[in-house]
Design a protein around this motif. Sequence first.
Motif, PDB file in Angstrom:
ATOM      1  N   PHE A 149       0.834  -1.208   0.000  1.00  0.00           N
ATOM      2  CA  PHE A 149       0.000   0.000   0.000  1.00  0.00           C
ATOM      3  C   PHE A 149       0.864   1.252   0.000  1.00  0.00           C
ATOM      4  O   PHE A 149       0.641   2.177  -0.791  1.00  0.00           O
ATOM      5  N   VAL A 150       1.865   1.283   0.859  1.00  0.00           N
ATOM      6  CA  VAL A 150       2.732   2.466   0.944  1.00  0.00           C
ATOM      7  C   VAL A 150       3.500   2.647  -0.363  1.00  0.00           C
ATOM      8  O   VAL A 150       3.631   3.766  -0.864  1.00  0.00           O
ATOM      9  N   GLY A 151       3.993   1.548  -0.942  1.00  0.00           N
ATOM     10  CA  GLY A 151       4.715   1.645  -2.206  1.00  0.00           C
ATOM     11  C   GLY A 151       3.854   2.184  -3.331  1.00  0.00           C
ATOM     12  O   GLY A 151       4.278   3.067  -4.090  1.00  0.00           O
ATOM     13  N   VAL A 152       2.633   1.673  -3.447  1.00  0.00           N
ATOM     14  CA  VAL A 152       1.713   2.156  -4.481  1.00  0.00           C
ATOM     15  C   VAL A 152       1.335   3.606  -4.216  1.00  0.00           C
ATOM     16  O   VAL A 152       1.261   4.425  -5.146  1.00  0.00           O
ATOM     17  N   TRP A 153       1.126   3.957  -2.971  1.00  0.00           N
ATOM     18  CA  TRP A 153       0.775   5.336  -2.620  1.00  0.00           C
ATOM     19  C   TRP A 153       1.893   6.288  -3.030  1.00  0.00           C
ATOM     20  O   TRP A 153       1.640   7.351  -3.595  1.00  0.00           O
ATOM     21  N   HIS A 154       3.150   5.896  -2.762  1.00  0.00           N
ATOM     22  CA  HIS A 154       4.280   6.735  -3.157  1.00  0.00           C
ATOM     23  C   HIS A 154       4.386   6.855  -4.672  1.00  0.00           C
ATOM     24  O   HIS A 154       4.693   7.937  -5.198  1.00  0.00           O
ATOM     25  N   LEU A 155       4.114   5.768  -5.399  1.00  0.00           N
ATOM     26  CA  LEU A 155       4.118   5.835  -6.864  1.00  0.00           C
ATOM     27  C   LEU A 155       3.056   6.797  -7.378  1.00  0.00           C
ATOM     28  O   LEU A 155       3.314   7.602  -8.285  1.00  0.00           O
ATOM     29  N   ILE A 156       1.866   6.719  -6.793  1.00  0.00           N
ATOM     30  CA  ILE A 156       0.783   7.610  -7.219  1.00  0.00           C
ATOM     31  C   ILE A 156       1.119   9.056  -6.901  1.00  0.00           C
ATOM     32  O   ILE A 156       0.904   9.949  -7.733  1.00  0.00           O
ATOM     33  N   GLU A 157       1.638   9.283  -5.711  1.00  0.00           N
ATOM     34  CA  GLU A 157       1.990  10.654  -5.316  1.00  0.00           C
ATOM     35  C   GLU A 157       3.123  11.226  -6.156  1.00  0.00           C
ATOM     36  O   GLU A 157       3.112  12.403  -6.483  1.00  0.00           O
ATOM     37  N   SER A 158       4.091  10.376  -6.543  1.00  0.00           N
ATOM     38  CA  SER A 158       5.215  10.886  -7.349  1.00  0.00           C
ATOM     39  C   SER A 158       4.753  11.234  -8.765  1.00  0.00           C
ATOM     40  O   SER A 158       5.320  12.124  -9.393  1.00  0.00           O
ATOM     41  N   ARG A 159       3.729  10.563  -9.255  1.00  0.00           N
ATOM     42  CA  ARG A 159       3.214  10.892 -10.591  1.00  0.00           C
ATOM     43  C   ARG A 159       2.377  12.160 -10.584  1.00  0.00           C
ATOM     44  O   ARG A 159       2.234  12.810 -11.615  1.00  0.00           O
ATOM     45  N   LYS A 160       1.806  12.487  -9.442  1.00  0.00           N
ATOM     46  CA  LYS A 160       0.999  13.721  -9.342  1.00  0.00           C
ATOM     47  C   LYS A 160       1.905  14.939  -9.379  1.00  0.00           C
ATOM     48  O   LYS A 160       1.516  15.981  -9.864  1.00  0.00           O
TER      49      LYS A 160
END
Length: 117
Positions: free
Chosen positions: A105-116
Motif C-alpha cells: 500500500f505504501v509503495g503504491v501510494w508513493h508511486l501515485i503521489e510521485s506521478r501527481k
Amino acid sequence: MLQTLGLLLGCQLVGELAARGFGLAMPGPVLGLALLVLVLAAIPALAERLRPTTSVILANLSFLFVPAGVGVIGNFAVLSDDAVALLIILTLSTVLSMLATVGTFVGVWHLIESRKA
C-alpha cells in the motif's frame, strides 16, 4: 449458468494440468485464476456474462468452508498435539501478511503521489 461454470472449472482444470504437467510449485487453481484474468482482459464483455453466476457463488461462499471446518474438527486430536507450533506459525504468518500488505500500500501510494508531482 452452465457456460459460466464450465469456463470457471475449465480454467481451473487447465491450471491444474499445467501445474502438475510442468511440475510447478504453484497451485493449479492459482494458475487457473491467472488464466481467467487473462481471458477476461482479452474479452471484457465476458465479465458481464459471468457476473450473475459469480454473484451467486460469492453470496454462498460460506457453504464452501463447511467441509474444511469439518476436517479441522475431525483432526482436532492431531491439531491439538501441535497447538503451540500452529499458534506461533499462524500468528507469524498473519503479521507477515499484514506487513506485506502495508508495504505494498505504501509503495503504491508513493508511486501515485510521485506521478501527481
